[in-house]
Design an enzyme around this catalytic site. Structure first.
Site, PDB file in Angstrom:
ATOM      1  N   ASP A   1       0.828  -1.212   0.000  1.00  0.00           N
ATOM      2  CA  ASP A   1       0.000   0.000   0.000  1.00  0.00           C
ATOM      3  C   ASP A   1       0.857   1.254   0.000  1.00  0.00           C
ATOM      4  O   ASP A   1       0.603   2.189   0.747  1.00  0.00           O
ATOM      5  CB  ASP A   1      -0.949  -0.003   1.201  1.00  0.00           C
ATOM      6  CG  ASP A   1      -2.056   1.056   1.043  1.00  0.00           C
ATOM      7  OD1 ASP A   1      -2.362   1.423  -0.102  1.00  0.00           O
ATOM      8  OD2 ASP A   1      -2.585   1.505   2.067  1.00  0.00           O
TER       9      ASP A   1
ATOM     10  N   LYS B   1       1.826   4.602  -1.363  1.00  0.00           N
ATOM     11  CA  LYS B   1       1.249   5.693  -2.168  1.00  0.00           C
ATOM     12  C   LYS B   1       1.712   6.984  -1.511  1.00  0.00           C
ATOM     13  O   LYS B   1       2.126   6.970  -0.332  1.00  0.00           O
ATOM     14  CB  LYS B   1      -0.284   5.593  -2.191  1.00  0.00           C
ATOM     15  CG  LYS B   1      -0.898   5.446  -0.823  1.00  0.00           C
ATOM     16  CD  LYS B   1      -2.370   5.178  -0.896  1.00  0.00           C
ATOM     17  CE  LYS B   1      -2.894   4.888   0.485  1.00  0.00           C
ATOM     18  NZ  LYS B   1      -4.284   4.657   0.600  1.00  0.00           N
TER      19      LYS B   1
ATOM     20  N   ASN C   1       1.090   7.845   2.091  1.00  0.00           N
ATOM     21  CA  ASN C   1       1.741   7.038   3.132  1.00  0.00           C
ATOM     22  C   ASN C   1       3.229   7.326   3.251  1.00  0.00           C
ATOM     23  O   ASN C   1       3.954   6.600   3.921  1.00  0.00           O
ATOM     24  CB  ASN C   1       1.562   5.539   2.845  1.00  0.00           C
ATOM     25  CG  ASN C   1       0.156   5.073   3.141  1.00  0.00           C
ATOM     26  OD1 ASN C   1      -0.583   5.777   3.835  1.00  0.00           O
ATOM     27  ND2 ASN C   1      -0.213   3.919   2.638  1.00  0.00           N
TER      28      ASN C   1
ATOM     29  N   ASP D   1       2.555   3.813   7.852  1.00  0.00           N
ATOM     30  CA  ASP D   1       1.321   3.095   7.612  1.00  0.00           C
ATOM     31  C   ASP D   1       1.530   1.689   7.049  1.00  0.00           C
ATOM     32  O   ASP D   1       1.559   1.499   5.830  1.00  0.00           O
ATOM     33  CB  ASP D   1       0.443   3.908   6.655  1.00  0.00           C
ATOM     34  CG  ASP D   1      -1.011   3.728   6.987  1.00  0.00           C
ATOM     35  OD1 ASP D   1      -1.355   2.674   7.531  1.00  0.00           O
ATOM     36  OD2 ASP D   1      -1.799   4.649   6.714  1.00  0.00           O
TER      37      ASP D   1
ATOM     38  N   THR E   1      -4.576   0.394  -2.868  1.00  0.00           N
ATOM     39  CA  THR E   1      -5.318   1.480  -3.506  1.00  0.00           C
ATOM     40  C   THR E   1      -5.223   1.298  -5.013  1.00  0.00           C
ATOM     41  O   THR E   1      -4.162   1.040  -5.534  1.00  0.00           O
ATOM     42  CB  THR E   1      -4.718   2.828  -3.088  1.00  0.00           C
ATOM     43  OG1 THR E   1      -4.581   2.825  -1.679  1.00  0.00           O
ATOM     44  CG2 THR E   1      -5.584   3.969  -3.517  1.00  0.00           C
TER      45      THR E   1
HETATM   46  P1  AMP Z   1      -2.830   8.999   9.433  1.00  0.00           P
HETATM   47  O1  AMP Z   1      -3.936   8.763  10.398  1.00  0.00           O
HETATM   48  O2  AMP Z   1      -1.651   8.113   9.655  1.00  0.00           O
HETATM   49  O3  AMP Z   1      -3.307   8.994   7.998  1.00  0.00           O
HETATM   50  O4  AMP Z   1      -2.284  10.461   9.725  1.00  0.00           O
HETATM   51  C1  AMP Z   1      -3.044  11.611   9.496  1.00  0.00           C
HETATM   52  C2  AMP Z   1      -2.105  12.770   9.164  1.00  0.00           C
HETATM   53  O5  AMP Z   1      -1.299  13.122  10.289  1.00  0.00           O
HETATM   54  C3  AMP Z   1      -1.134  12.459   8.048  1.00  0.00           C
HETATM   55  O6  AMP Z   1      -1.678  12.758   6.836  1.00  0.00           O
HETATM   56  C4  AMP Z   1       0.059  13.364   8.370  1.00  0.00           C
HETATM   57  O7  AMP Z   1      -0.114  14.627   7.805  1.00  0.00           O
HETATM   58  C5  AMP Z   1       0.010  13.464   9.874  1.00  0.00           C
HETATM   59  N1  AMP Z   1       0.943  12.508  10.473  1.00  0.00           N
HETATM   60  C6  AMP Z   1       0.731  11.195  10.700  1.00  0.00           C
HETATM   61  N2  AMP Z   1       1.789  10.618  11.279  1.00  0.00           N
HETATM   62  C7  AMP Z   1       2.716  11.582  11.407  1.00  0.00           C
HETATM   63  C8  AMP Z   1       4.053  11.602  11.933  1.00  0.00           C
HETATM   64  N3  AMP Z   1       4.625  10.500  12.421  1.00  0.00           N
HETATM   65  N4  AMP Z   1       4.721  12.764  11.906  1.00  0.00           N
HETATM   66  C9  AMP Z   1       4.144  13.883  11.399  1.00  0.00           C
HETATM   67  N5  AMP Z   1       2.904  13.929  10.889  1.00  0.00           N
HETATM   68  C10 AMP Z   1       2.188  12.793  10.890  1.00  0.00           C
END
Ligand code: AMP
Length: 285
Positions: A145, A147, A150, A163, A180
């Site tokens: 996955d 993309k 991620n 992810d 996806t």
């Molecule tokens: P996710 O639930 O993993 O899709 O995360 C949602 C959003 O949070 C992502 O699109 C990133 O912009 C931000 N994000 C997630 N993990 C991190 C991380 N480890 N460091 C910085 N930003 C993050």
């Protein structure tokens, strides 16, 4: 305390963490299953990203097994281009994942902001991804996955795969539909057996998207994307900024027959990568 030893404090799988161990900062983003916050471990002052997932959501979407698998796989992977998962804890309503903080945010944001990446950036990210995937494949993990959403960037512009929700740990061939659409290899679209070579296909799709701004088999409907993938209906727009060498690499990855796709080792030796990729994996925006 130095950054390395601070990280060691947080990188303790034995420790029973709780919310009291962290100071919570600004929200970093919102995903399908929860929110991510900037946070600092109180004792070491080490900065992390704390992902909060509501147990109710996990039950609603029945993703319990997927999340467990994601957490188990990601804690075991230690590579500079793979986002670290230091540990996790929960209270009555929520699960908290202690993640490495990626200061640069999503690669997708950079791609959308600039329309496309230049050859140096694209080659650097493809080389970083190739090395991370070689490491994963060596541990019998297929990501499946990958993309732009991620892929995160750290403060030095280094790529981090995040992810692992759809990855599988396997040494045998798999046969389940997932991933996806735009990034799916033909054997996955056609629901045939697939193996590590699905990730090599995805590298071809990403390389194309990095350079042109859109994935190669994009279409109006899902059905049409399926058709284009199965036919390998690949064409390169006439743009002066993409070299013949880049197109050559993409063509060698987007091969219908998985066994004919360029191997990860050969990608690293490809003239376009050798010429353009930053050996330290760092990119200026
Ligand atoms: P996710 O639930 O993993 O899709 O995360 C949602 C959003 O949070 C992502 O699109 C990133 O912009 C931000 N994000 C997630 N993990 C991190 C991380 N480890 N460091 C910085 N930003 C993050």
């Amino acid at each position: 305390m130095e950054s390395g030893s601070k990280e060691a404090e947080v990188n303790n799988l034995e420790k029973q963490w709780s919310l009291d161990d962290f100071e919570i900062g600004k929200p970093l983003g919102k995903g399908k299953f929860g929110r991510v916050y900037l946070a600092r471990e109180v004792k070491s002052k080490y900065v992390v990203a704390l992902k909060v997932i509501f147990k109710e959501q996990i039950e609603k979407y029945r993703i319990h097994h997927q999340l467990r698998r994601e957490m188990e796989i990601q804690t075991k992977l230690h590579h500079p281009n793979i986002l670290r998962l230091y540990g996790w804890f929960h209270d009555s309503e929520r699960i908290f994942l202690i993640l490495e903080y990626a200061h640069g945010g999503e690669l997708y944001g950079l791609l959308k902001k600039n329309g496309h990446l230049n050859e140096k950036q694209a080659a650097t990210y493809i080389a970083s991804l190739t090395q991370a995937l070689a490491y994963c494949h060596g541990k019998c993990v297929i990501h499946r996955d990958i993309k732009p959403e991620n892929l995160l960037l750290d403060h030095e512009g280094r790529l981090k795969i995040a992810d692992f929700g759809w990855s599988v740990q396997s040494s045998s061939k798999r046969k389940t539909m997932c991933g996806t659409l735009d990034y799916l290899a033909p054997e996955m679209v056609e629901n045939r057996d697939h193996d590590y070579a699905v990730d090599n296909w995805t590298l071809g799709v990403l390389c194309y998207e990095f350079l042109y701004g859109n994935p190669p088999f994009e279409a109006e409907s899902q059905k049409d994307t399926f058709k284009r993938i199965v036919r390998v209906d690949l064409s390169f727009p006439l743009t002066p900024y993409v070299s013949a060498e880049a197109k050559n690499l993409i063509s060698q990855l987007l091969m219908k027959d998985p066994s004919k796709r360029l191997s990860l080792q050969k990608i690293m030796q490809h003239p376009w990568i050798v010429k353009n990729a930053d050996p330290k994996g760092m990119c200026s925006k």
